[in-house]
Write an enzyme that holds these catalytic residues in place. Sequence first.
Site, PDB file in Angstrom:
ATOM      1  N   ASP A  27       0.781  -1.203  -0.024  1.00 12.50           N
ATOM      2  CA  ASP A  27      -0.080   0.003   0.099  1.00 12.50           C
ATOM      3  C   ASP A  27       0.916   1.034  -0.213  1.00 12.50           C
ATOM      4  OD1 ASP A  27      -2.274   1.513  -0.022  1.00 12.50           O
ATOM      5  OD2 ASP A  27      -3.043   0.865   2.010  1.00 12.50           O
ATOM      6  N   ASP A 121      -3.249   2.708  -5.804  1.00 11.94           N
ATOM      7  CA  ASP A 121      -2.112   2.584  -4.950  1.00 11.94           C
ATOM      8  C   ASP A 121      -1.904   1.429  -4.120  1.00 11.94           C
ATOM      9  OD1 ASP A 121      -4.202   3.064  -3.434  1.00 11.94           O
ATOM     10  OD2 ASP A 121      -3.353   4.825  -2.283  1.00 11.94           O
ATOM     11  N   GLU A 122      -2.646   0.325  -4.252  1.00 10.94           N
ATOM     12  CA  GLU A 122      -2.622  -0.951  -3.567  1.00 10.94           C
ATOM     13  C   GLU A 122      -2.620  -2.114  -4.358  1.00 10.94           C
ATOM     14  OE1 GLU A 122      -5.350  -1.778  -0.497  1.00 10.94           O
ATOM     15  OE2 GLU A 122      -6.734  -0.199  -1.075  1.00 10.94           O
TER      16      GLU A 122
END
Length: 420
Positions: A27, A121-122
């Site tokens: 993350d 974003d993860e």
Amino acid sequence: MSKQDGSGRQVTEQPSDDVTARILHLDMDAFFASVELLSRPELRGQPVIVGHRGHRSVVTAATYEARAYGVNSAMPMAVALRRCPQAVVLEPHYERYQAASRQVMQILGDVTPLVEPLSIDEAFLDVGGARGLFGPPWHIGRMLRERIRAETGLVASVGAASTKFVAKLASSRAKPDGLLVVPHDETLRFLHPLPISALWGVGRATEEKLARLGLRTVGDVASTPVDALRRAVGEAAAAKLHALAWARDDRSVTPERAEKSIGHESTYERDLTDDTVIDRELLRLSDAVARRLRAGGWVARTVSVKVRFGDFTTLTRSQTLVEPTDIAQRVASEARTLFRAAETGGRGIRLLGVRAENLLPTGQVERGLWDDDEGWRETEETMDALTARFGKAAIQRASLIAPEGRRRSARSTRDVGSSD
């Protein structure tokens, strides 16, 4: 759970040879804000908020320095600036975030093909097959974080565990800029002291119901008979929460994830009342949705609209199409029809949204001999090509050119086939 300001951080500092924690959850830390700071390095260490300054705008992202003042994403900007008046507000640049995301995902793909992106974003990774080349999970997690920092200038946190659920909790505990490995044999020792809000599906209402039973921690839920949980939260939720409390999660990392819907919505500085402006906004939103449909190789069988009024009441309407589409004009036509059929009562519109649902791969759809959208299809595909070559500013629909002075804060959403 660690707070968003990084308090309660827990990391595995010493190298670990454990091989049971084969699932990683990576993350990015304060991703949007961190990307903005790449071009504004003089602001590092200061409270920075990403978002528009309008009184109806919300926080898109915030640095950990801003979070220490209680600023969080999705918070009204006015509230955020009352809590942290010295914060620097930066306008968002979504194209930068997408470019950075592509870099990060490519780095993850260099380690294992088993990468399941959850959002921009993860992602989850299964590194069980990568140990021969790169070593145990701790070493892989450290290597990924170092490569991401060296090649993008950004910071990531990583959790490693034997299940997706625990890996995601571990990455949260490791923030910011940390790595936490939870070996299989230590899973319950890590999990049971956490608050019940750590369990997926436990929102404020469910937490209150469980609290009335005297349950405060995940361990409390694990030790409570399922029948008691069922009476409090219902059969399905009880079974799920009890399983998670015992770290039972058999989901595998799935690289190919089915898209469920694609949508765009905008919140407006002033309520919309003019029908011409509303029609133009519905076309603009439909155009953004259709471009993403074509880029992803999808067509939509259903179009839905979302309308929020000045008093925050919200309605949604949807319609299944005779033929699936990825054409903005068709999406906009359906969206306008749905809007006009809705009972708005002439009230001012605070938010509009358009969503394409029930998606199918384009290759699975056969067009008839006569394609009613052929003309628009050629036009929009030409626009796609020009945009790809020269950028978004190269070409724009004349009907979308609005009078100067209208300010708007917008966000786009991608819903995927997972509850992660």
